[in-house]
Design a protein around this motif. Sequence first.
Motif, PDB file in Angstrom:
ATOM      1  N   TRP A 158       0.861  -1.180   0.000  1.00  0.00           N
ATOM      2  CA  TRP A 158       0.000   0.000   0.000  1.00  0.00           C
ATOM      3  C   TRP A 158       0.895   1.226   0.000  1.00  0.00           C
ATOM      4  O   TRP A 158       1.981   1.213   0.582  1.00  0.00           O
ATOM      5  N   GLU A 159       0.442   2.319  -0.614  1.00  0.00           N
ATOM      6  CA  GLU A 159       1.194   3.565  -0.621  1.00  0.00           C
ATOM      7  C   GLU A 159       0.253   4.719  -0.313  1.00  0.00           C
ATOM      8  O   GLU A 159      -0.869   4.763  -0.825  1.00  0.00           O
ATOM      9  N   ASN A 160       0.731   5.673   0.511  1.00  0.00           N
ATOM     10  CA  ASN A 160      -0.113   6.828   0.838  1.00  0.00           C
ATOM     11  C   ASN A 160       0.286   8.044   0.013  1.00  0.00           C
ATOM     12  O   ASN A 160       1.235   7.996  -0.799  1.00  0.00           O
ATOM     13  N   GLU A 161      -0.412   9.138   0.224  1.00  0.00           N
ATOM     14  CA  GLU A 161      -0.206  10.343  -0.574  1.00  0.00           C
ATOM     15  C   GLU A 161       1.148  11.015  -0.334  1.00  0.00           C
ATOM     16  O   GLU A 161       1.585  11.854  -1.123  1.00  0.00           O
ATOM     17  N   LEU A 162       1.844  10.651   0.738  1.00  0.00           N
ATOM     18  CA  LEU A 162       3.164  11.219   1.028  1.00  0.00           C
ATOM     19  C   LEU A 162       4.306  10.338   0.534  1.00  0.00           C
ATOM     20  O   LEU A 162       5.469  10.670   0.704  1.00  0.00           O
ATOM     21  N   GLY A 163       3.966   9.187  -0.044  1.00  0.00           N
ATOM     22  CA  GLY A 163       4.987   8.281  -0.564  1.00  0.00           C
ATOM     23  C   GLY A 163       5.436   7.206   0.405  1.00  0.00           C
ATOM     24  O   GLY A 163       6.320   6.410   0.083  1.00  0.00           O
ATOM     25  N   SER A 164       4.842   7.149   1.594  1.00  0.00           N
ATOM     26  CA  SER A 164       5.154   6.059   2.519  1.00  0.00           C
ATOM     27  C   SER A 164       4.513   4.772   2.003  1.00  0.00           C
ATOM     28  O   SER A 164       3.447   4.804   1.394  1.00  0.00           O
ATOM     29  N   LYS A 165       5.197   3.648   2.231  1.00  0.00           N
ATOM     30  CA  LYS A 165       4.699   2.361   1.753  1.00  0.00           C
ATOM     31  C   LYS A 165       4.601   1.380   2.904  1.00  0.00           C
ATOM     32  O   LYS A 165       5.402   1.423   3.838  1.00  0.00           O
ATOM     33  N   MET A 166       3.641   0.488   2.800  1.00  0.00           N
ATOM     34  CA  MET A 166       3.424  -0.535   3.825  1.00  0.00           C
ATOM     35  C   MET A 166       3.226  -1.873   3.125  1.00  0.00           C
ATOM     36  O   MET A 166       2.519  -1.964   2.124  1.00  0.00           O
ATOM     37  N   ARG A 167       3.881  -2.899   3.661  1.00  0.00           N
ATOM     38  CA  ARG A 167       3.662  -4.259   3.172  1.00  0.00           C
ATOM     39  C   ARG A 167       2.944  -5.049   4.259  1.00  0.00           C
ATOM     40  O   ARG A 167       3.406  -5.105   5.394  1.00  0.00           O
ATOM     41  N   VAL A 168       1.805  -5.628   3.907  1.00  0.00           N
ATOM     42  CA  VAL A 168       1.077  -6.499   4.825  1.00  0.00           C
ATOM     43  C   VAL A 168       1.247  -7.924   4.332  1.00  0.00           C
ATOM     44  O   VAL A 168       0.917  -8.241   3.184  1.00  0.00           O
ATOM     45  N   ASP A 169       1.809  -8.779   5.206  1.00  0.00           N
ATOM     46  CA  ASP A 169       1.933 -10.192   4.882  1.00  0.00           C
ATOM     47  C   ASP A 169       0.559 -10.836   5.007  1.00  0.00           C
ATOM     48  O   ASP A 169      -0.409 -10.172   5.333  1.00  0.00           O
ATOM     49  N   ALA A 170       0.467 -12.097   4.771  1.00  0.00           N
ATOM     50  CA  ALA A 170      -0.813 -12.804   4.808  1.00  0.00           C
ATOM     51  C   ALA A 170      -1.573 -12.555   6.106  1.00  0.00           C
ATOM     52  O   ALA A 170      -0.994 -12.531   7.192  1.00  0.00           O
ATOM     53  N   VAL A 171      -2.881 -12.354   5.970  1.00  0.00           N
ATOM     54  CA  VAL A 171      -3.770 -12.200   7.120  1.00  0.00           C
ATOM     55  C   VAL A 171      -4.254 -13.599   7.500  1.00  0.00           C
ATOM     56  O   VAL A 171      -4.759 -14.327   6.654  1.00  0.00           O
ATOM     57  N   ASP A 172      -4.076 -13.990   8.779  1.00  0.00           N
ATOM     58  CA  ASP A 172      -4.474 -15.341   9.170  1.00  0.00           C
ATOM     59  C   ASP A 172      -5.983 -15.441   9.398  1.00  0.00           C
ATOM     60  O   ASP A 172      -6.715 -14.453   9.275  1.00  0.00           O
ATOM     61  N   SER A 173      -6.434 -16.602   9.746  1.00  0.00           N
ATOM     62  CA  SER A 173      -7.870 -16.872   9.883  1.00  0.00           C
ATOM     63  C   SER A 173      -8.520 -16.103  11.029  1.00  0.00           C
ATOM     64  O   SER A 173      -9.743 -15.985  11.092  1.00  0.00           O
ATOM     65  N   GLN A 174      -7.720 -15.560  11.940  1.00  0.00           N
ATOM     66  CA  GLN A 174      -8.227 -14.753  13.048  1.00  0.00           C
ATOM     67  C   GLN A 174      -8.168 -13.259  12.733  1.00  0.00           C
ATOM     68  O   GLN A 174      -8.571 -12.437  13.553  1.00  0.00           O
ATOM     69  N   GLY A 175      -7.610 -12.896  11.579  1.00  0.00           N
ATOM     70  CA  GLY A 175      -7.500 -11.499  11.195  1.00  0.00           C
ATOM     71  C   GLY A 175      -6.177 -10.850  11.572  1.00  0.00           C
ATOM     72  O   GLY A 175      -5.989  -9.659  11.370  1.00  0.00           O
ATOM     73  N   ASN A 176      -5.229 -11.614  12.099  1.00  0.00           N
ATOM     74  CA  ASN A 176      -3.942 -11.067  12.522  1.00  0.00           C
ATOM     75  C   ASN A 176      -2.964 -11.008  11.356  1.00  0.00           C
ATOM     76  O   ASN A 176      -2.983 -11.873  10.476  1.00  0.00           O
ATOM     77  N   PHE A 177      -2.095  -9.997  11.368  1.00  0.00           N
ATOM     78  CA  PHE A 177      -1.104  -9.884  10.302  1.00  0.00           C
ATOM     79  C   PHE A 177       0.159  -9.195  10.804  1.00  0.00           C
ATOM     80  O   PHE A 177       0.168  -8.546  11.852  1.00  0.00           O
ATOM     81  N   THR A 178       1.221  -9.362  10.050  1.00  0.00           N
ATOM     82  CA  THR A 178       2.486  -8.680  10.284  1.00  0.00           C
ATOM     83  C   THR A 178       2.908  -8.049   8.963  1.00  0.00           C
ATOM     84  O   THR A 178       2.310  -8.300   7.917  1.00  0.00           O
ATOM     85  N   GLY A 179       3.944  -7.256   9.031  1.00  0.00           N
ATOM     86  CA  GLY A 179       4.447  -6.639   7.820  1.00  0.00           C
ATOM     87  C   GLY A 179       5.553  -5.658   8.128  1.00  0.00           C
ATOM     88  O   GLY A 179       6.234  -5.766   9.153  1.00  0.00           O
ATOM     89  N   GLU A 180       5.701  -4.678   7.236  1.00  0.00           N
ATOM     90  CA  GLU A 180       6.771  -3.711   7.362  1.00  0.00           C
ATOM     91  C   GLU A 180       6.287  -2.369   6.828  1.00  0.00           C
ATOM     92  O   GLU A 180       5.572  -2.312   5.831  1.00  0.00           O
ATOM     93  N   TYR A 181       6.689  -1.292   7.508  1.00  0.00           N
ATOM     94  CA  TYR A 181       6.302   0.055   7.102  1.00  0.00           C
ATOM     95  C   TYR A 181       7.552   0.795   6.648  1.00  0.00           C
ATOM     96  O   TYR A 181       8.571   0.793   7.335  1.00  0.00           O
ATOM     97  N   HIS A 182       7.469   1.420   5.486  1.00  0.00           N
ATOM     98  CA  HIS A 182       8.565   2.193   4.905  1.00  0.00           C
ATOM     99  C   HIS A 182       8.101   3.648   4.846  1.00  0.00           C
ATOM    100  O   HIS A 182       7.477   4.055   3.870  1.00  0.00           O
TER     101      HIS A 182
END
Length: 111
Positions: free
Chosen positions: A8-32
């Motif tokens: 995902w990318e926002n209007e300021l150019g920051s990017k976020m990666r969301v890894d797979a969302v599990d069956s409970q709705g939990n996820f991990t990732g990385e924010y740039h």
Amino acid sequence: QCDLTGWWENELGSKMRVDAVDSQGNFTGEYHTAVSSAQKPIEPSPLIGSQHLDEDGQCTFGFVVNWKFSDSTAVFTGQCFAGDGGEEVLQSTWLLREKVDSLPSDWKATR
């Protein structure tokens, strides 16, 4: 139907990666982030979050980012919207807490 997985990318150019969302709705990732007031160079930072697994697919979500390059933590909360053309849009808001040296400085710690 919204799927948070991916980049995902926002209007300021920051990017976020969301890894797979599990069956409970939990996820991990990385924010740039593309913006920072920290003195150190910006580094990608880990995030952890959760989303509601709504039937209509326009889920609410929240996540925490532990900034690797500063003494601060941010929390984001929002909702995913599926547009008419299949485009997914995340609307969110955030709070950032910076470390301060004393209780009297607490007033300036949260943005």
